[in-house]
Design an enzyme around this catalytic site. Structure first.
Site, PDB file in Angstrom:
ATOM      1  N   GLN A 179       0.881  -1.074  -0.013  1.00 30.27           N
ATOM      2  CA  GLN A 179       0.229  -0.109   0.105  1.00 30.27           C
ATOM      3  C   GLN A 179       0.860   1.340  -0.095  1.00 30.27           C
ATOM      4  O   GLN A 179       2.123   1.299   0.150  1.00 30.27           O
ATOM      5  CB  GLN A 179      -0.974   0.146   1.202  1.00 30.27           C
ATOM      6  N   HIS A 231       0.109   5.936   0.966  1.00 29.86           N
ATOM      7  CA  HIS A 231      -0.816   6.916   1.282  1.00 29.86           C
ATOM      8  C   HIS A 231      -0.539   8.355   0.585  1.00 29.86           C
ATOM      9  O   HIS A 231       0.522   8.614   0.332  1.00 29.86           O
ATOM     10  CB  HIS A 231      -0.566   7.243   2.728  1.00 29.86           C
ATOM     11  N   GLU A 283       4.186   8.584   8.035  1.00 30.72           N
ATOM     12  CA  GLU A 283       4.029   7.732   9.382  1.00 30.72           C
ATOM     13  C   GLU A 283       5.740   7.203   9.399  1.00 30.72           C
ATOM     14  O   GLU A 283       6.512   7.403   8.728  1.00 30.72           O
ATOM     15  CB  GLU A 283       3.267   6.535   8.980  1.00 30.72           C
ATOM     16  N   HIS A 313       4.825   0.593   0.805  1.00 29.41           N
ATOM     17  CA  HIS A 313       5.276  -0.256   1.969  1.00 29.41           C
ATOM     18  C   HIS A 313       4.213  -1.179   2.600  1.00 29.41           C
ATOM     19  O   HIS A 313       3.171  -1.425   1.976  1.00 29.41           O
ATOM     20  CB  HIS A 313       5.421   0.674   3.079  1.00 29.41           C
ATOM     21  N   ARG A 342      -4.557   0.499  -1.313  1.00 31.84           N
ATOM     22  CA  ARG A 342      -4.109  -0.763  -1.318  1.00 31.84           C
ATOM     23  C   ARG A 342      -3.835  -1.060  -2.830  1.00 31.84           C
ATOM     24  O   ARG A 342      -4.597  -1.068  -3.750  1.00 31.84           O
ATOM     25  CB  ARG A 342      -5.219  -1.499  -0.775  1.00 31.84           C
TER      26      ARG A 342
END
Length: 323
Positions: free
Chosen positions: A103, A105, A122, A180, A200
């Site tokens: 996936q 983001h 993140e 990642h 995803r």
């Protein structure tokens, strides 16, 4: 009545996942009978999943209520100017019994445009990893959009992904736009922007109990990729005892590593709240006339208005987070 802010411990928000296991229950004493507990959200204002205080005078209050009542006393003045009543971070513990999907983001601009959300940059701190466990972060070769799409179409995507074997203490910084996945057997702490937007791109051809594959987002994910990123995702950091050792500093959060074996005096001069994630041992947090305790797998938020406190332990490892 306006309450006086104190260190805040929240009731964990527990998430069952198709890839989850039982380590959060067995190792961190999270209260669940699930065999597929994937995530414990420790600090959250994601709509529908807002943290509730479980300690002290403010027990039962939501983090959203506290933001609206206490504003900069909770967030810090600069953070309040920047975020208003929006808490900027989502703090989690994650147990991957199976591989998570591959996936990525979107960044702030794309997430705002498409989802009216923050983006999602993140970081991960590995708390435990089974033998041969790994993470996927980035590509193992120089890749562009055409190369990526060819491998995706040919079902050979894993050939160009970077797999890293991991152990306790390994730390990764995952910027928005970087592909990642957390591998099977990894238990980790995750610090991220407040966002639940995930694209995803591959899910190992996995199906649920009813034979359905999970939704993929390849049509919109392609615009979120940043193929020209440097391979600077694995973080080296010092482990000097009883001081804050820098790990990650980015526009969205700063995280330090603290290994403590005594009592240390802390002074918050950051104009920000502080979050402590206990990743080993247990620690007492002493403020004014109260003591709060957190053990491995627990989290404490110290409002910005609290400037002086002590950390006391016979042995603990903490992640210290602020914005």
């Amino acid at each position: 009545m306006k309450h006086i802010l104190h260190p805040l411990k929240f009731k964990p928000i527990l998430k069952n996942k198709i890839w989850g296991g039982e380590k959060l229950i067995q190792k961190f004493n999270k209260k669940s009978d699930s065999k597929q507990l994937g995530e414990s959200w420790e600090v959250s204002t994601v709509p529908g999943d807002i943290s509730i205080v479980e300690n002290g005078e403010l027990q039962g209050k939501s983090l959203q209520e506290l933001l609206e009542e206490h504003a900069s006393d909770l967030l810090g003045e600069k953070n309040y100017e920047r975020f208003g009543n929006n808490f900027p971070l989502l703090i989690k513990f994650i147990d991957a019994k199976q591989d998570l999907s591959i996936q990525l983001h979107p960044d702030d601009a794309l997430a705002k445009k498409r989802h009216n959300s923050f983006g999602k940059t993140e970081m991960w701190y590995v708390m435990q990893a089974d033998d041969d466990a790994n993470l996927i972060v980035g590509f193992n070769q120089k890749t562009d959009k055409e190369t990526y799409l060819k491998h995706l179409e040919d079902n050979t995507l894993t050939k160009i992904l970077n797999f890293d074997s991991v152990k306790e203490g390994d730390t990764y910084f995952i910027e928005a736009g970087r592909v990642h996945a957390i591998g099977a057997g990894v238990l980790l702490a995750e610090i991220q922007q407040t966002s639940d937007v995930t694209y995803r791109v591959y899910d190992w051809d996995r199906v649920d109990d009813e034979g359905n594959e999970r939704e993929l987002h390849n049509d919109i994910a392609i615009d979120a990729f940043k193929f020209d990123m440097e391979d600077d995702f694995k973080i080296a950091y010092k482990k000097q005892e009883n001081v804050s050792n820098p790990m990650v500093s980015c526009p969205f959060f700063t995280t330090n590593y603290i290994e403590i074996n005594s009592e240390i005096v802390k002074k918050n001069d950051k104009d920000s709240f502080l979050i402590y994630m206990c990743v080993d041992g247990e620690v007492e947090v002493l403020t004014d006339n109260r003591t709060d305790r957190i053990a491995k797998g627990e989290t404490l938020l110290i409002p910005a208005v609290i400037k002086d406190f002590k950390l006391k332990t016979k042995g603990a490892k903490l992640l210290e987070v602020y914005v």
